[in-house]
Design a protein around this motif. Sequence first.
Motif, short mmCIF file in Angstrom:
data_model
loop_
_atom_site.label_atom_id
_atom_site.label_comp_id
_atom_site.label_asym_id
_atom_site.label_seq_id
_atom_site.Cartn_x
_atom_site.Cartn_y
_atom_site.Cartn_z
N UNK A 98 16.37 -3.59 6.35
CA UNK A 98 15.58 -2.45 6.81
C UNK A 98 15.97 -1.17 6.09
N UNK A 99 14.99 -0.32 5.84
CA UNK A 99 15.26 0.95 5.16
C UNK A 99 15.75 1.98 6.18
N UNK A 100 16.64 2.86 5.73
CA UNK A 100 17.34 3.79 6.63
C UNK A 100 16.38 4.73 7.36
N UNK A 101 15.22 5.03 6.76
CA UNK A 101 14.27 5.96 7.38
C UNK A 101 13.75 5.47 8.72
N UNK B 142 -3.57 7.00 18.03
CA UNK B 142 -3.26 6.00 17.00
C UNK B 142 -1.95 5.29 17.33
N UNK B 143 -1.95 3.98 17.18
CA UNK B 143 -0.71 3.19 17.26
C UNK B 143 -0.24 2.98 15.83
N UNK B 144 0.87 3.55 15.49
CA UNK B 144 1.36 3.52 14.11
C UNK B 144 2.10 2.21 13.84
N UNK B 145 1.84 1.64 12.68
CA UNK B 145 2.50 0.40 12.26
C UNK B 145 3.40 0.69 11.06
N UNK B 146 4.65 0.26 11.18
CA UNK B 146 5.60 0.40 10.07
C UNK B 146 6.26 -0.94 9.84
N UNK B 147 6.38 -1.31 8.57
CA UNK B 147 7.14 -2.50 8.18
C UNK B 147 8.55 -2.01 7.84
N UNK B 148 9.55 -2.24 8.71
CA UNK B 148 10.86 -1.62 8.51
C UNK B 148 11.59 -2.04 7.25
N UNK B 149 11.25 -3.19 6.69
CA UNK B 149 11.88 -3.58 5.42
C UNK B 149 11.25 -2.84 4.25
N UNK B 150 10.08 -2.26 4.46
CA UNK B 150 9.42 -1.49 3.41
C UNK B 150 8.82 -2.34 2.31
N UNK B 151 8.93 -3.65 2.41
CA UNK B 151 8.40 -4.55 1.40
C UNK B 151 8.28 -5.94 2.00
N UNK B 152 7.55 -6.82 1.33
CA UNK B 152 7.44 -8.21 1.80
C UNK B 152 8.77 -8.93 1.59
N UNK B 153 9.11 -9.78 2.54
CA UNK B 153 10.32 -10.58 2.37
C UNK B 153 10.07 -11.69 1.36
N UNK B 154 10.91 -11.74 0.33
CA UNK B 154 10.89 -12.83 -0.64
C UNK B 154 12.28 -13.44 -0.65
N UNK B 155 12.40 -14.73 -0.32
CA UNK B 155 13.71 -15.37 -0.21
C UNK B 155 14.58 -15.21 -1.45
N UNK B 156 13.97 -15.10 -2.61
CA UNK B 156 14.75 -14.99 -3.85
C UNK B 156 15.21 -13.53 -4.10
N UNK B 157 14.81 -12.63 -3.21
CA UNK B 157 15.28 -11.23 -3.26
C UNK B 157 15.86 -10.90 -1.89
#
Length: 293
Positions: A197-200, A176-191
């Motif tokens: 990126x999350x420390x994990x 398996x090739x594992x996929x991780x989104x390092x921000x842990x959430x979608x980027x929203x310019x107003x946030x």
Amino acid sequence: MNNSINQFNDMVAQLKSNLHGDYVARPENVYLEGEPKNREIIGNMVEKLMKPGSAIRGVENLKKLHDYSKSGKACLLLVEHYSNFDYPALYRLIEKTEGLGSEVAETLLPIQGMKLSESSDLTAAFSNSYNTIVIYPSRSIDSETDPVKQAEIRKISLPINHAAMKELTHRKYNGSIVIVFPAGTRYRPWVPESKKGVREIYTYLKAFDYVSFVSINGNLLVPCQEDDMEKDTLQEDVVLFSVSKPVKGKDFRNEKTALAPQGEDSKQFVVDQVMAELDKRHQEAEEYRKTLL
């Protein structure tokens, strides 16, 4: 317009009717197997939304990572995140790209927050259609400021996340090739913090032999400012996924750690360098994407 909305709603109803699995996150249920029929339905839809020029850039890099994975190495894709259609679009493009195809697409295994898998809303119909490993996101734990409530959350989250990491260890050494989104959430310019990126992610860099960075340019499902995922907006766009050459996770980690300013959290610094690498690739790809619009 109304006809398009009706067609989309009909499709979502079909997706939901095809899902018969158990999607409640528990320690014994962290690996969720998606529905192949739904992946084809979703794939057809995102393919229609993607304008000509949409592509995987760095095909040879993804092939190399796939070769490493087949040889028993633990391989990781760290991917930018802008919409809930990022992964379906990536999956479909890999399926349709010469030299990659379904052989590679079917090895992808994203790490997914349990909110997406357990929800009964629109996003669950899509997220539960793909194979995933579910975790209890750290953002959800840390956002609770009441110590008593946070302790209750940890009683639930720790066994789930421990089981998820055990499952991940098995899968990453077995193709398996594992996929991780390092921000842990979608980027929203107003946030603005949604870009951090999350420390994990530092731990993921320690746990994988090879890593490639994937920037995303273009968006098929624009987030709603009300943070209501069901109100996200579909749009046609040119979508580019740019895959970097695989690097050894250990080498990247050591190189960036050595650059950390004295007194700074070195682990978060390394994660910040992951985000900087993704942003650099994003800016370069956007210049090219402008020529396709």
